[in-house]
Design a protein around this motif. Structure first.
Motif, PDB file in Angstrom:
ATOM      1  N   ALA A  73       1.092  -1.120  -0.038  1.00  0.00           N
ATOM      2  CA  ALA A  73      -0.152  -0.087   0.128  1.00  0.00           C
ATOM      3  C   ALA A  73       0.735   1.349   0.103  1.00  0.00           C
ATOM      4  O   ALA A  73       0.753   2.111  -0.728  1.00  0.00           O
ATOM      5  CB  ALA A  73      -0.949  -0.188   1.180  1.00  0.00           C
ATOM      6  N   LEU A  74       1.945   1.338   0.836  1.00  0.00           N
ATOM      7  CA  LEU A  74       2.877   2.523   1.011  1.00  0.00           C
ATOM      8  C   LEU A  74       3.554   2.615  -0.459  1.00  0.00           C
ATOM      9  O   LEU A  74       3.726   3.648  -0.926  1.00  0.00           O
ATOM     10  CB  LEU A  74       3.751   2.157   2.076  1.00  0.00           C
ATOM     11  CG  LEU A  74       3.016   2.219   3.579  1.00  0.00           C
ATOM     12  CD1 LEU A  74       4.175   1.998   4.554  1.00  0.00           C
ATOM     13  CD2 LEU A  74       2.480   3.207   3.835  1.00  0.00           C
ATOM     14  N   ALA A  75       3.965   1.546  -1.051  1.00  0.00           N
ATOM     15  CA  ALA A  75       4.755   1.725  -2.220  1.00  0.00           C
ATOM     16  C   ALA A  75       3.848   2.201  -3.367  1.00  0.00           C
ATOM     17  O   ALA A  75       4.344   2.930  -4.251  1.00  0.00           O
ATOM     18  CB  ALA A  75       5.282   0.302  -2.648  1.00  0.00           C
ATOM     19  N   ALA A  80       2.068   6.547  -6.971  1.00  0.00           N
ATOM     20  CA  ALA A  80       0.775   7.404  -7.467  1.00  0.00           C
ATOM     21  C   ALA A  80       1.085   9.039  -7.274  1.00  0.00           C
ATOM     22  O   ALA A  80       1.033   9.547  -8.113  1.00  0.00           O
ATOM     23  CB  ALA A  80      -0.175   6.792  -6.939  1.00  0.00           C
ATOM     24  N   LEU A  81       1.575   9.400  -5.903  1.00  0.00           N
ATOM     25  CA  LEU A  81       1.731  10.660  -5.585  1.00  0.00           C
ATOM     26  C   LEU A  81       2.683  11.010  -6.218  1.00  0.00           C
ATOM     27  O   LEU A  81       2.808  12.347  -6.584  1.00  0.00           O
ATOM     28  CB  LEU A  81       1.798  10.676  -4.142  1.00  0.00           C
ATOM     29  CG  LEU A  81       0.388  10.455  -3.413  1.00  0.00           C
ATOM     30  CD1 LEU A  81       0.749  10.751  -1.825  1.00  0.00           C
ATOM     31  CD2 LEU A  81      -0.805  11.385  -3.755  1.00  0.00           C
ATOM     32  N   ALA A 103      -1.689   4.668   6.149  1.00  0.00           N
ATOM     33  CA  ALA A 103      -0.977   4.517   5.003  1.00  0.00           C
ATOM     34  C   ALA A 103      -0.719   5.991   4.201  1.00  0.00           C
ATOM     35  O   ALA A 103       0.178   6.436   3.907  1.00  0.00           O
ATOM     36  CB  ALA A 103      -1.402   3.600   3.934  1.00  0.00           C
ATOM     37  N   LEU A 104      -1.853   6.796   4.383  1.00  0.00           N
ATOM     38  CA  LEU A 104      -1.873   7.941   3.682  1.00  0.00           C
ATOM     39  C   LEU A 104      -1.285   9.070   4.486  1.00  0.00           C
ATOM     40  O   LEU A 104      -0.443   9.947   4.049  1.00  0.00           O
ATOM     41  CB  LEU A 104      -3.387   8.530   3.610  1.00  0.00           C
ATOM     42  CG  LEU A 104      -4.323   7.841   2.352  1.00  0.00           C
ATOM     43  CD1 LEU A 104      -5.752   8.057   2.430  1.00  0.00           C
ATOM     44  CD2 LEU A 104      -3.756   8.223   0.983  1.00  0.00           C
ATOM     45  N   ALA A 105      -1.269   8.841   5.841  1.00  0.00           N
ATOM     46  CA  ALA A 105      -0.594   9.909   6.804  1.00  0.00           C
ATOM     47  C   ALA A 105       1.085   9.646   6.508  1.00  0.00           C
ATOM     48  O   ALA A 105       1.687  10.591   6.592  1.00  0.00           O
ATOM     49  CB  ALA A 105      -1.121   9.583   8.161  1.00  0.00           C
ATOM     50  N   LYS A 106       1.279   8.206   6.572  1.00  0.00           N
ATOM     51  CA  LYS A 106       2.778   8.176   6.242  1.00  0.00           C
ATOM     52  C   LYS A 106       3.518   8.697   5.174  1.00  0.00           C
ATOM     53  O   LYS A 106       4.641   9.388   4.931  1.00  0.00           O
ATOM     54  CB  LYS A 106       3.160   6.634   6.559  1.00  0.00           C
ATOM     55  CG  LYS A 106       2.753   6.153   8.021  1.00  0.00           C
ATOM     56  CD  LYS A 106       2.954   4.701   7.937  1.00  0.00           C
ATOM     57  CE  LYS A 106       3.145   4.084   9.605  1.00  0.00           C
ATOM     58  NZ  LYS A 106       3.016   2.711   9.618  1.00  0.00           N
ATOM     59  N   VAL A 107       2.729   8.323   3.822  1.00  0.00           N
ATOM     60  CA  VAL A 107       3.202   8.698   2.710  1.00  0.00           C
ATOM     61  C   VAL A 107       3.361  10.294   2.394  1.00  0.00           C
ATOM     62  O   VAL A 107       3.955  10.959   1.779  1.00  0.00           O
ATOM     63  CB  VAL A 107       2.438   7.869   1.422  1.00  0.00           C
ATOM     64  CG1 VAL A 107       2.843   8.494   0.100  1.00  0.00           C
ATOM     65  CG2 VAL A 107       2.739   6.400   1.621  1.00  0.00           C
ATOM     66  N   ALA A 108       2.228  11.033   3.028  1.00  0.00           N
ATOM     67  CA  ALA A 108       1.965  12.327   2.906  1.00  0.00           C
ATOM     68  C   ALA A 108       3.043  12.989   3.332  1.00  0.00           C
ATOM     69  O   ALA A 108       3.495  14.252   3.016  1.00  0.00           O
ATOM     70  CB  ALA A 108       0.787  12.662   3.530  1.00  0.00           C
ATOM     71  N   LYS A 109       3.863  12.432   4.421  1.00  0.00           N
ATOM     72  CA  LYS A 109       4.832  13.100   5.012  1.00  0.00           C
ATOM     73  C   LYS A 109       5.976  13.251   4.060  1.00  0.00           C
ATOM     74  O   LYS A 109       6.779  14.154   4.082  1.00  0.00           O
ATOM     75  CB  LYS A 109       5.402  12.304   6.193  1.00  0.00           C
ATOM     76  CG  LYS A 109       4.485  12.501   7.406  1.00  0.00           C
ATOM     77  CD  LYS A 109       5.219  11.670   8.449  1.00  0.00           C
ATOM     78  CE  LYS A 109       4.175  11.425   9.581  1.00  0.00           C
ATOM     79  NZ  LYS A 109       4.635  10.595  10.725  1.00  0.00           N
ATOM     80  N   ASN A 113       3.872  18.625  -0.509  1.00  0.00           N
ATOM     81  CA  ASN A 113       2.921  19.567  -1.372  1.00  0.00           C
ATOM     82  C   ASN A 113       1.530  19.027  -1.653  1.00  0.00           C
ATOM     83  O   ASN A 113       0.704  19.396  -2.338  1.00  0.00           O
ATOM     84  CB  ASN A 113       3.500  19.782  -2.700  1.00  0.00           C
ATOM     85  CG  ASN A 113       4.089  18.587  -3.633  1.00  0.00           C
ATOM     86  OD1 ASN A 113       4.407  17.739  -2.687  1.00  0.00           O
ATOM     87  ND2 ASN A 113       3.868  18.617  -4.944  1.00  0.00           N
ATOM     88  N   LYS A 114       1.362  17.758  -1.208  1.00  0.00           N
ATOM     89  CA  LYS A 114       0.041  16.793  -1.644  1.00  0.00           C
ATOM     90  C   LYS A 114      -0.801  17.180  -0.172  1.00  0.00           C
ATOM     91  O   LYS A 114      -0.469  17.087   0.658  1.00  0.00           O
ATOM     92  CB  LYS A 114       0.202  15.705  -1.775  1.00  0.00           C
ATOM     93  CG  LYS A 114       1.187  15.232  -3.010  1.00  0.00           C
ATOM     94  CD  LYS A 114       0.725  15.691  -4.288  1.00  0.00           C
ATOM     95  CE  LYS A 114       1.833  15.303  -5.348  1.00  0.00           C
ATOM     96  NZ  LYS A 114       1.128  15.886  -6.673  1.00  0.00           N
ATOM     97  N   LYS A 115      -2.060  17.596  -0.701  1.00  0.00           N
ATOM     98  CA  LYS A 115      -3.198  18.152   0.326  1.00  0.00           C
ATOM     99  C   LYS A 115      -4.020  16.840   0.317  1.00  0.00           C
ATOM    100  O   LYS A 115      -4.663  16.503  -0.646  1.00  0.00           O
ATOM    101  CB  LYS A 115      -3.670  19.263   0.110  1.00  0.00           C
ATOM    102  CG  LYS A 115      -2.325  20.289  -0.106  1.00  0.00           C
ATOM    103  CD  LYS A 115      -1.665  20.551   1.349  1.00  0.00           C
ATOM    104  CE  LYS A 115      -0.428  21.609   1.170  1.00  0.00           C
ATOM    105  NZ  LYS A 115       0.413  21.424   2.196  1.00  0.00           N
TER     106      LYS A 115
END
Length: 271
Positions: A73-75, A80-81, A103-109, A113-115
């Motif tokens: 999921a993280l990969a 994608a982002l 997963a979204l919180a970890k990758v967003a770090k 610039n992604k909101k």
């Protein structure tokens, strides 16, 4: 040799425990010899997407399957982002929504610039199984009037232009249960959505036939699938480390079995 045969088994448990933990403690990873085509198909499909395209990830697993499915999921989220794709997360299991949030919180770090709400969103948990897929096929905003944070979908830029499954670039179901059957039968067959799967290793062989019939475009097979995807991204995260941990433990178990048998035959009394 007699001393080895009489070795306290707790020493063996300790060695196995250290071998399992070492890759995570020292970030030591064995290389991936080759990446499977079924994983590369998923990677290539996302790689070929245009900025602004949207993918839907269904988080259909809980903490018990987290070691296998969370790394993939993280990969996929990172991929994608990094390609400026929009990500819509949802779940048909209660715990899956929490997995999506994590997963979204970890990758967003890694992508400041992604909101939330503009580049990604978690629609949350919706009970109903195949009825949810049927509803999303016709009208996503009607099936999910608001996201997991109670924000109306019509106010979220990430959902702009997304009315049904046909508007999505791809649906990826990360599953430890039978939800892939639902996505294949209704998401793909009825609404012609391009479906890919990420499943636990014990489930993977059940879905190989769908690859050959092209009812799914790709398949991430357990922890190996996560490691393959990380290799394609040029990263060594928990998929790599988990596979290394597993491989070292398997080699040690084989070694102990061999030594145990050698010790037995060397010390047994002859008639």
């Amino acid at each position: 040799m007699q001393r080895f045969v009489a070795l306290d088994r707790r020493w063996i448990f300790l060695v196995i425990g250290l071998a399992v933990a070492a890759p995570f403690l020292f970030h030591w990873a064995l290389p991936v010899a080759s990446v499977s085509d079924r994983t590369k198909n998923v990677y290539d499909y996302i790689e070929a997407a245009k900025p602004g395209d949207a993918i839907l990830i269904s988080f259909s697993y809980g903490p018990a399957a987290m070691p296998e499915l969370h790394p993939m999921a993280l990969a996929v989220l990172r991929h994608a982002l990094s390609k400026d794709l929009r990500v819509v997360a949802m779940s048909m299991s209660v715990q899956g929504s929490l997995m999506a949030d994590d997963a979204l919180a970890k990758v967003a770090k890694d992508f400041p610039n992604k909101k939330d709400g503009t580049d990604f969103v978690n629609l949350g948990f919706k009970p109903g199984g195949y009825l949810v897929v049927l509803g999303m096929g016709d009208n996503i905003p009607k099936t999910y009037p608001a996201d997991s944070k109670k924000r109306p979908l019509g106010t979220l830029p990430v959902m702009r232009g997304l009315m049904g499954l046909k508007d999505l670039r791809m649906v990826l179901d990360l599953a430890s249960s039978r939800t892939p059957d639902t996505w294949i039968l209704f998401g793909h067959e009825r609404f012609k959505a391009d479906v890919a799967l990420g499943v636990t290793a014990v489930m993977a062989t059940d879905y190989y036939p769908y690859l050959s019939t092209k009812q799914i475009l790709g398949l991430l097979n357990g922890l190996r699938g996560a490691a393959d995807y990380e290799a394609l991204l040029g990263r060594q995260d928990n998929g790599f480390l988990g596979m290394t941990s597993q491989s070292v433990a398997h080699l040690l178990i084989i070694l102990f079995v061999l030594l145990g048998n050698i010790g037995y035959f060397a010390t047994r009394k002859r008639p």
